[in-house]
Write a protein that holds these residues in place. Structure first.
Motif, PDB file in Angstrom:
ATOM      1  N   GLY A 103       0.828  -1.197   0.000  1.00  0.00           N
ATOM      2  CA  GLY A 103       0.000   0.000   0.000  1.00  0.00           C
ATOM      3  C   GLY A 103       0.866   1.252   0.000  1.00  0.00           C
ATOM      4  O   GLY A 103       2.042   1.205   0.381  1.00  0.00           O
ATOM      5  N   PRO A 104       0.324   2.396  -0.414  1.00  0.00           N
ATOM      6  CA  PRO A 104       1.148   3.586  -0.645  1.00  0.00           C
ATOM      7  C   PRO A 104       1.801   4.186   0.588  1.00  0.00           C
ATOM      8  O   PRO A 104       2.844   4.839   0.482  1.00  0.00           O
ATOM      9  CB  PRO A 104       0.150   4.579  -1.272  1.00  0.00           C
ATOM     10  CG  PRO A 104      -1.192   4.114  -0.818  1.00  0.00           C
ATOM     11  CD  PRO A 104      -1.094   2.622  -0.750  1.00  0.00           C
ATOM     12  N   GLU A 105       1.220   3.993   1.766  1.00  0.00           N
ATOM     13  CA  GLU A 105       1.719   4.661   2.971  1.00  0.00           C
ATOM     14  C   GLU A 105       2.786   3.858   3.719  1.00  0.00           C
ATOM     15  O   GLU A 105       3.312   4.327   4.730  1.00  0.00           O
ATOM     16  CB  GLU A 105       0.565   4.967   3.924  1.00  0.00           C
ATOM     17  CG  GLU A 105      -0.535   5.828   3.307  1.00  0.00           C
ATOM     18  CD  GLU A 105      -0.006   7.172   2.827  1.00  0.00           C
ATOM     19  OE1 GLU A 105       0.900   7.720   3.494  1.00  0.00           O
ATOM     20  OE2 GLU A 105      -0.481   7.659   1.787  1.00  0.00           O
ATOM     21  N   ASN A 120       8.367   6.258   1.435  1.00  0.00           N
ATOM     22  CA  ASN A 120       7.344   5.225   1.582  1.00  0.00           C
ATOM     23  C   ASN A 120       7.128   4.524   0.239  1.00  0.00           C
ATOM     24  O   ASN A 120       7.804   4.846  -0.751  1.00  0.00           O
ATOM     25  CB  ASN A 120       6.038   5.811   2.137  1.00  0.00           C
ATOM     26  CG  ASN A 120       5.418   6.888   1.251  1.00  0.00           C
ATOM     27  OD1 ASN A 120       5.761   7.018   0.071  1.00  0.00           O
ATOM     28  ND2 ASN A 120       4.520   7.666   1.814  1.00  0.00           N
ATOM     29  N   ALA A 121       6.191   3.585   0.204  1.00  0.00           N
ATOM     30  CA  ALA A 121       5.987   2.788  -1.005  1.00  0.00           C
ATOM     31  C   ALA A 121       5.537   3.658  -2.176  1.00  0.00           C
ATOM     32  O   ALA A 121       5.891   3.386  -3.329  1.00  0.00           O
ATOM     33  CB  ALA A 121       4.966   1.686  -0.734  1.00  0.00           C
ATOM     34  N   TRP A 122       4.762   4.706  -1.900  1.00  0.00           N
ATOM     35  CA  TRP A 122       4.368   5.618  -2.973  1.00  0.00           C
ATOM     36  C   TRP A 122       5.592   6.287  -3.594  1.00  0.00           C
ATOM     37  O   TRP A 122       5.729   6.366  -4.822  1.00  0.00           O
ATOM     38  CB  TRP A 122       3.401   6.675  -2.436  1.00  0.00           C
ATOM     39  CG  TRP A 122       2.894   7.608  -3.507  1.00  0.00           C
ATOM     40  CD1 TRP A 122       1.787   7.457  -4.276  1.00  0.00           C
ATOM     41  CD2 TRP A 122       3.516   8.839  -3.915  1.00  0.00           C
ATOM     42  NE1 TRP A 122       1.674   8.514  -5.147  1.00  0.00           N
ATOM     43  CE2 TRP A 122       2.721   9.370  -4.951  1.00  0.00           C
ATOM     44  CE3 TRP A 122       4.663   9.527  -3.514  1.00  0.00           C
ATOM     45  CZ2 TRP A 122       3.032  10.576  -5.584  1.00  0.00           C
ATOM     46  CZ3 TRP A 122       4.973  10.724  -4.155  1.00  0.00           C
ATOM     47  CH2 TRP A 122       4.159  11.234  -5.171  1.00  0.00           C
ATOM     48  N   GLY A 123       6.506   6.765  -2.750  1.00  0.00           N
ATOM     49  CA  GLY A 123       7.727   7.389  -3.253  1.00  0.00           C
ATOM     50  C   GLY A 123       8.580   6.414  -4.044  1.00  0.00           C
ATOM     51  O   GLY A 123       9.178   6.782  -5.069  1.00  0.00           O
ATOM     52  N   VAL A 124       8.648   5.175  -3.588  1.00  0.00           N
ATOM     53  CA  VAL A 124       9.405   4.146  -4.314  1.00  0.00           C
ATOM     54  C   VAL A 124       8.763   3.880  -5.665  1.00  0.00           C
ATOM     55  O   VAL A 124       9.447   3.810  -6.696  1.00  0.00           O
ATOM     56  CB  VAL A 124       9.486   2.845  -3.489  1.00  0.00           C
ATOM     57  CG1 VAL A 124      10.056   1.701  -4.336  1.00  0.00           C
ATOM     58  CG2 VAL A 124      10.337   3.059  -2.246  1.00  0.00           C
ATOM     59  N   ALA A 125       7.435   3.740  -5.692  1.00  0.00           N
ATOM     60  CA  ALA A 125       6.745   3.469  -6.953  1.00  0.00           C
ATOM     61  C   ALA A 125       6.987   4.591  -7.950  1.00  0.00           C
ATOM     62  O   ALA A 125       7.267   4.339  -9.136  1.00  0.00           O
ATOM     63  CB  ALA A 125       5.251   3.293  -6.698  1.00  0.00           C
ATOM     64  N   ARG A 126       6.911   5.822  -7.494  1.00  0.00           N
ATOM     65  CA  ARG A 126       7.136   6.963  -8.397  1.00  0.00           C
ATOM     66  C   ARG A 126       8.567   6.973  -8.917  1.00  0.00           C
ATOM     67  O   ARG A 126       8.808   7.207 -10.099  1.00  0.00           O
ATOM     68  CB  ARG A 126       6.811   8.257  -7.657  1.00  0.00           C
ATOM     69  CG  ARG A 126       6.764   9.489  -8.564  1.00  0.00           C
ATOM     70  CD  ARG A 126       6.496  10.727  -7.749  1.00  0.00           C
ATOM     71  NE  ARG A 126       6.336  11.912  -8.583  1.00  0.00           N
ATOM     72  CZ  ARG A 126       6.628  13.150  -8.178  1.00  0.00           C
ATOM     73  NH1 ARG A 126       7.095  13.344  -6.950  1.00  0.00           N
ATOM     74  NH2 ARG A 126       6.467  14.177  -8.980  1.00  0.00           N
ATOM     75  N   ARG A 127       9.540   6.715  -8.036  1.00  0.00           N
ATOM     76  CA  ARG A 127      10.945   6.690  -8.462  1.00  0.00           C
ATOM     77  C   ARG A 127      11.187   5.592  -9.487  1.00  0.00           C
ATOM     78  O   ARG A 127      11.885   5.777 -10.491  1.00  0.00           O
ATOM     79  CB  ARG A 127      11.835   6.470  -7.231  1.00  0.00           C
ATOM     80  CG  ARG A 127      13.327   6.297  -7.517  1.00  0.00           C
ATOM     81  CD  ARG A 127      14.053   7.628  -7.548  1.00  0.00           C
ATOM     82  NE  ARG A 127      13.793   8.452  -8.710  1.00  0.00           N
ATOM     83  CZ  ARG A 127      14.466   8.395  -9.856  1.00  0.00           C
ATOM     84  NH1 ARG A 127      15.446   7.516 -10.009  1.00  0.00           N
ATOM     85  NH2 ARG A 127      14.185   9.208 -10.834  1.00  0.00           N
ATOM     86  N   ARG A 128      10.579   4.407  -9.280  1.00  0.00           N
ATOM     87  CA  ARG A 128      10.798   3.295 -10.207  1.00  0.00           C
ATOM     88  C   ARG A 128      10.114   3.536 -11.550  1.00  0.00           C
ATOM     89  O   ARG A 128      10.615   3.091 -12.587  1.00  0.00           O
ATOM     90  CB  ARG A 128      10.322   1.980  -9.593  1.00  0.00           C
ATOM     91  CG  ARG A 128      11.055   1.548  -8.332  1.00  0.00           C
ATOM     92  CD  ARG A 128      12.555   1.693  -8.413  1.00  0.00           C
ATOM     93  NE  ARG A 128      13.167   0.739  -9.358  1.00  0.00           N
ATOM     94  CZ  ARG A 128      14.445   0.754  -9.710  1.00  0.00           C
ATOM     95  NH1 ARG A 128      15.261   1.683  -9.219  1.00  0.00           N
ATOM     96  NH2 ARG A 128      14.918  -0.140 -10.541  1.00  0.00           N
ATOM     97  N   VAL A 129       8.985   4.234 -11.560  1.00  0.00           N
ATOM     98  CA  VAL A 129       8.364   4.596 -12.841  1.00  0.00           C
ATOM     99  C   VAL A 129       9.350   5.374 -13.698  1.00  0.00           C
ATOM    100  O   VAL A 129       9.540   5.084 -14.884  1.00  0.00           O
ATOM    101  CB  VAL A 129       7.084   5.438 -12.621  1.00  0.00           C
ATOM    102  CG1 VAL A 129       6.668   6.147 -13.913  1.00  0.00           C
ATOM    103  CG2 VAL A 129       5.942   4.569 -12.140  1.00  0.00           C
ATOM    104  N   HIS A 130      10.014   6.339 -13.090  1.00  0.00           N
ATOM    105  CA  HIS A 130      10.875   7.207 -13.884  1.00  0.00           C
ATOM    106  C   HIS A 130      12.235   6.574 -14.171  1.00  0.00           C
ATOM    107  O   HIS A 130      12.872   6.895 -15.186  1.00  0.00           O
ATOM    108  CB  HIS A 130      10.961   8.575 -13.220  1.00  0.00           C
ATOM    109  CG  HIS A 130       9.618   9.236 -13.188  1.00  0.00           C
ATOM    110  ND1 HIS A 130       8.923   9.527 -14.338  1.00  0.00           N
ATOM    111  CD2 HIS A 130       8.795   9.582 -12.165  1.00  0.00           C
ATOM    112  CE1 HIS A 130       7.758  10.046 -14.033  1.00  0.00           C
ATOM    113  NE2 HIS A 130       7.654  10.085 -12.715  1.00  0.00           N
ATOM    114  N   GLU A 131      12.666   5.661 -13.326  1.00  0.00           N
ATOM    115  CA  GLU A 131      13.835   4.839 -13.659  1.00  0.00           C
ATOM    116  C   GLU A 131      13.520   4.012 -14.904  1.00  0.00           C
ATOM    117  O   GLU A 131      14.330   3.921 -15.830  1.00  0.00           O
ATOM    118  CB  GLU A 131      14.171   3.926 -12.476  1.00  0.00           C
ATOM    119  CG  GLU A 131      15.456   3.139 -12.622  1.00  0.00           C
ATOM    120  CD  GLU A 131      16.698   3.908 -12.205  1.00  0.00           C
ATOM    121  OE1 GLU A 131      17.803   3.346 -12.325  1.00  0.00           O
ATOM    122  OE2 GLU A 131      16.575   5.070 -11.774  1.00  0.00           O
TER     123      GLU A 131
END
Length: 216
Positions: A103-105, A120-131
């Motif tokens: 979950g995002p939090e 958090n997981a939201w920040g990781v997901a966003r970073r991996r999208v742009h990677e």
């Protein structure tokens, strides 16, 4: 933090960009093909880097809040194309399943935790999208078949880079500067760099404008 994508949209983009990455790798003449935008790297090196990164961030999110990240997976990566693509697909699915479950939090270690992006997981997901966005371009470049970046994702890519890589309480070690990024698609960003030097020297202003996929 700038306005950005919902968690479910980020997970969908990880899946979509990963598929585009695998397609670019499969279309390349060889895994030994050089990657022009990553000097001294071959396409194999790029796949290994991205797949290992997906596995590492899955382990980081699973571990939760921590002072240091877990060790990276050092298992041998297959060098035959089909096996390598299967290994990469498994790596990506491991990250996606971990993010879905978390979950995002869900808080976790992150090297950007002193900045604006959340650790958090939201920040990781966003970073991996742009990677994935950038390395899909790298793979397409190596394959000789570059496709336009999705403009809305590339716009968030500029914002994410500023949020994650350029927002820090550390003093700017050069003269004070203001940097203006302007995407011809209509978005602009203004980055202020506060100097640790004598402020009497004034402030340098730098502007860069162009299509957003050239700013990413």
């Amino acid at each position: 933090m700038t306005e950005s994508l919902e968690y479910s949209a980020l997970l969908q983009l990880i899946d979509e960009r990963s598929a585009a990455f695998r397609s670019a790798v499969a279309a390349a003449p060889s895994l030994d093909a050089p990657v022009p935008s990553c000097p001294e790297w071959t396409l194999f090196d790029l796949v290994q880097h991205l797949g290992t990164g997906q596995r590492w961030w899955a382990a980081i999110v699973t571990a939760g809040p921590a002072e240091a990240p877990p060790a990276k997976d050092v298992a041998e990566v297959p060098r035959e194309l089909d096996a390598l693509l299967a290994w990469y697909a498994e790596s990506n699915e491991l990250l996606l399943s971990t993010l879905r479950e978390a979950g995002p939090e869900r808080e976790c270690w992150a090297w950007w935790r002193a900045g604006v992006s959340p650790a958090n997981a939201w920040g990781v997901a966003r970073r991996r999208v742009h990677e994935l966005l950038v390395h899909t371009y790298d793979a397409q470049l190596a394959a000789g078949a570059v496709q336009p970046m999705p403009a809305d994702v590339a716009i968030d890519g500029v914002a994410e880079f500023l949020d994650t890589c350029n927002s820090t309480p550390a003093a700017w070690p050069h003269e004070a500067a203001t940097i203006h990024y302007h995407a011809t698609e209509g978005r602009s960003w203004l980055l202020g760099c506060v100097s640790s030097r004598d402020q009497s020297a004034g402030c340098t202003f730098v502007a860069r404008s162009g299509p957003v996929d050239r700013l990413t």
